[in-house]
Design a protein around this motif. Structure first.
Motif, mmCIF file in Angstrom:
data_model
loop_
_atom_site.group_PDB
_atom_site.id
_atom_site.type_symbol
_atom_site.label_atom_id
_atom_site.label_comp_id
_atom_site.label_asym_id
_atom_site.label_seq_id
_atom_site.Cartn_x
_atom_site.Cartn_y
_atom_site.Cartn_z
ATOM 1 N N GLN A 2 1.187 -1.141 0.047
ATOM 2 C CA GLN A 2 0.338 -0.010 0.245
ATOM 3 C C GLN A 2 0.825 1.338 -0.261
ATOM 4 O OE1 GLN A 2 -3.172 -0.487 -0.399
ATOM 5 N NE2 GLN A 2 -3.102 2.076 -1.020
ATOM 6 N N TYR A 3 1.990 1.587 0.783
ATOM 7 C CA TYR A 3 2.659 2.112 0.959
ATOM 8 C C TYR A 3 3.385 2.952 -0.632
ATOM 9 C CZ TYR A 3 7.114 5.063 1.596
ATOM 10 O OH TYR A 3 7.494 5.997 1.890
ATOM 11 N N THR A 6 0.711 4.573 -2.793
ATOM 12 C CA THR A 6 0.366 5.845 -2.499
ATOM 13 C C THR A 6 1.321 6.741 -2.925
ATOM 14 O OG1 THR A 6 -0.798 4.720 -0.473
ATOM 15 C CG2 THR A 6 -0.518 7.511 -0.421
ATOM 16 N N SER A 14 2.522 6.938 -7.997
ATOM 17 C CA SER A 14 2.645 6.817 -6.983
ATOM 18 C C SER A 14 3.931 6.070 -7.018
ATOM 19 C CB SER A 14 2.267 5.722 -6.852
ATOM 20 O OG SER A 14 2.331 4.614 -6.990
#
Length: 164
Positions: A2-3, A6, A14
């Motif tokens: 998820q990091y 993002t 991202s």
């Protein structure tokens, strides 16, 4: 994951999108269109491939300018053999037969073992008689020893070193 998916503040892409051109799959459900490679990324990828193909063509053309075919060796020919570890031509042998294109079965001098070598690791041996004759001439006519010479600098030695 998820990091990586993002985008940082102030950016529209991202880190994953910058690297792969699409969003990485993770546990959060999203629209499947986000998993497709963006048009910009696909265009960059095609351009890179074309550039690499052009550089590969130029490398191939440079190689063919200096490349040359080695003459085939005949059975019974005495050869020097390259030691791939040291890069020296430190072995000698006799060609027994051709086992494949540019590949030869060679009997080593001294041990009598047979080995298979590629043509680029074999060189026809220069007649040793010519070499012996050159070395024997040098033995008969040794070089004159050189006289020790003093440097001619044009300066006079200091007074304490002058001969009286």
């Amino acid at each position: 994951m998820q990091y990586l998916n993002t985008p940082p503040q102030g950016s529209e892409a991202s880190p994953a999108q910058l690297i792969t051109g699409r969003q990485l799959r993770d546990a959060i459900p999203v629209d499947t269109s986000l998993y497709e490679v963006s048009e910009r990324w696909a265009w960059l990828l095609r351009e890179r491939e074309r550039a690499m193909a052009r550089s590969g063509d130029s490398a191939a053309s440079r190689m063919t300018q200096t490349a040359h075919n080695l003459e085939p060796l005949t059975p019974g020919l005495r050869t020097r053999i390259l030691n791939p570890g040291s890069g020296r031509w430190d072995r000698a042998g006799t060609v027994l037969e051709t086992t494949a294109p540019r590949q030869y079965l060679v009997r080593l001098d001294g041990s009598g073992r047979t080995t298979i070598r590629n043509r680029r690791h074999l060189r026809p041996r220069v007649r040793s008689g010519a070499r012996r004759r050159d070395s024997s001439d040098a033995w008969r006519h040794p070089a004159q020893p050189r006289k020790a010479s003093t440097p001619q600098t044009g300066t006079t030695p200091p007074a304490r070193l002058r001969v009286r």
